[in-house]
Enzyme design. Structure first.
Site, PDB file in Angstrom:
ATOM      1  N   CYS A 114       0.810  -1.091  -0.055  1.00  0.00           N
ATOM      2  CA  CYS A 114       0.115   0.107   0.080  1.00  0.00           C
ATOM      3  C   CYS A 114       0.809   1.460  -0.141  1.00  0.00           C
ATOM      4  O   CYS A 114       0.318   2.512  -0.494  1.00  0.00           O
ATOM      5  CB  CYS A 114      -1.133  -0.227   1.075  1.00  0.00           C
ATOM      6  SG  CYS A 114      -2.015  -1.441   1.292  1.00  0.00           S
ATOM      7  N   HIS A 251      -3.302   7.633   1.559  1.00  0.00           N
ATOM      8  CA  HIS A 251      -3.727   6.060   1.320  1.00  0.00           C
ATOM      9  C   HIS A 251      -5.146   5.946   1.698  1.00  0.00           C
ATOM     10  O   HIS A 251      -5.353   6.179   2.801  1.00  0.00           O
ATOM     11  CB  HIS A 251      -2.727   5.231   1.662  1.00  0.00           C
ATOM     12  CG  HIS A 251      -3.208   3.790   1.592  1.00  0.00           C
ATOM     13  ND1 HIS A 251      -3.721   3.102   0.356  1.00  0.00           N
ATOM     14  CD2 HIS A 251      -3.275   2.694   2.465  1.00  0.00           C
ATOM     15  CE1 HIS A 251      -3.794   2.057   0.592  1.00  0.00           C
ATOM     16  NE2 HIS A 251      -3.747   1.420   1.944  1.00  0.00           N
ATOM     17  N   ASN A 281      -9.951  -0.066  -0.432  1.00  0.00           N
ATOM     18  CA  ASN A 281      -8.467  -0.183  -0.463  1.00  0.00           C
ATOM     19  C   ASN A 281      -8.013  -0.500  -1.525  1.00  0.00           C
ATOM     20  O   ASN A 281      -8.014  -1.736  -1.971  1.00  0.00           O
ATOM     21  CB  ASN A 281      -8.041  -0.893   0.777  1.00  0.00           C
ATOM     22  CG  ASN A 281      -6.559  -0.682   0.821  1.00  0.00           C
ATOM     23  OD1 ASN A 281      -5.749  -0.512   0.136  1.00  0.00           O
ATOM     24  ND2 ASN A 281      -6.219  -1.111   2.180  1.00  0.00           N
TER      25      ASN A 281
END
Length: 324
Positions: A114, A251, A281
């Protein structure tokens, strides 16, 4: 005068299939309310059968080139952040290179889960400052739906697929924090936390890709402190403070992490770009997706000071400060 890596264009692509939270109610002990209250996610996009990470990346890159008014012949290299490549090798970057009709330069992948796009931006910035390239495509692209355990309600409801891209180019600046472009970055990792977020397979272990595993509560406790810390470090490097930031573009993992980090930094949520409700996500794709949406919706404007931060498996985390 000094060289700065300036964003000339941005674009994104999301697969056509939109999956609402209600989709999971038939197969899991979960609900739309359960998912919303714990993550902020309302829907996500899943790639179609046969649609690969490089397919998404090519579409996002094409959009970014069009937004920048740049021809692929002007691009010196491609840096792709992904943890879900089409194949073990070659890289997604080289597949994007072929798909865009680029017959010169270089292409490679960066893998920091990520945090991948922060690592990719930091790498691309260093290459431009070193004179290795004048114009680069920096892409975050993922098909995390390929590594989900669809029986694990704590993980499979959180992730989605997508891609975002930037055209990054060398420009002359004054050398101070009023310049456009990437002003500072900070990247970190700590392999002791591996078990908090990992995939239980791979080439030299199982010979298969495996499924994502996560210790959500433990990861949350690490995330806010580390994200706020790396953000302050990056700002300090260029002599800026949290009040100088126009937009946090984080993020998009979880609304609680996003809001917790903003609160720790003393920045109100109306100065945070939030897309997690629509995308879930998307790992390395989430920051460039959010940047592109922020520009499309008229929030992010030329001259705005942006702060992006991310944390992912590794653990790996970092932040980038850039003026749009």
């Amino acid at each position: 005068m000094s060289v700065r890596a300036v964003v000339e264009g941005v674009g994104h692509y999301l697969p056509e299939r939109v999956v609402p939270n209600s989709h999971f109610e038939a197969t899991l002990d979960t609900s739309d309310e359960w998912i919303r209250t714990r993550s902020g996610i309302e829907r996500r996009h899943f790639a179609a059968e046969g649609q690969t990470t490089s397919d998404l990346a090519i579409r996002a890159a094409t959009a970014a080139l069009e937004n920048a008014g740049v021809n692929i012949s002007e691009i010196d290299g491609i840096v792709v952040a992904t943890s879900t490549p089409d194949l073990t090798f070659p890289s997604v970057g080289t597949m994007v290179q072929k798909g865009l009709g680029m017959e010169r330069g270089f292409a490679f992948d960066v893998q920091a889960v990520c945090a991948g796009f922060i690592y990719a931006l930091t790498t691309a910035n260093a290459m431009i400052l070193a004179g290795q390239a004048q114009k680069l495509l920096v892409i975050g692209a993922e098909t995390f739906s390929r590594i989900m355990d669809w029986t694990d309600r704590s993980t499979c409801v959180l992730f989605g697929d997508g891609a975002g891209a930037l055209v990054l180019a060398a420009h002359e600046g004054k050398g101070d924090n009023s310049d456009r472009g990437i002003l500072a970055s900070d990247i970190n990792s700590d392999g002791r936390y591996r078990d908090m977020l990992f995939v239980d397979g791979g080439v030299s272990t199982t010979g298969q890709s495996g499924k994502l595993r996560m210790q959500g509560n433990a990861l949350f406790r690490q995330a806010v402190d580390k994200l706020a810390g790396t953000a302050f470090t990056a700002l300090h490097k260029i002599g800026l403070k949290d009040e100088d930031v126009d937009w946090i573009v984080p993020h998009q993992a979880n609304i609680r992490i996003i809001s917790g980090t903003a609160k720790k930094m003393g920045i109100p949520m109306d100065r945070v770009i939030v897309t997690v409700q629509d995308h879930g996500n998307t790992s390395a794709a989430s920051i460039p997706l959010a940047l592109s949406v922020g520009v499309q919706t008229g929030k992010i404007k030329r001259g705005d000071l942006l702060l992006s931060e991310a944390i992912g498996g590794g653990l790996a985390w970092g932040a980038v400060v850039l003026r749009w």
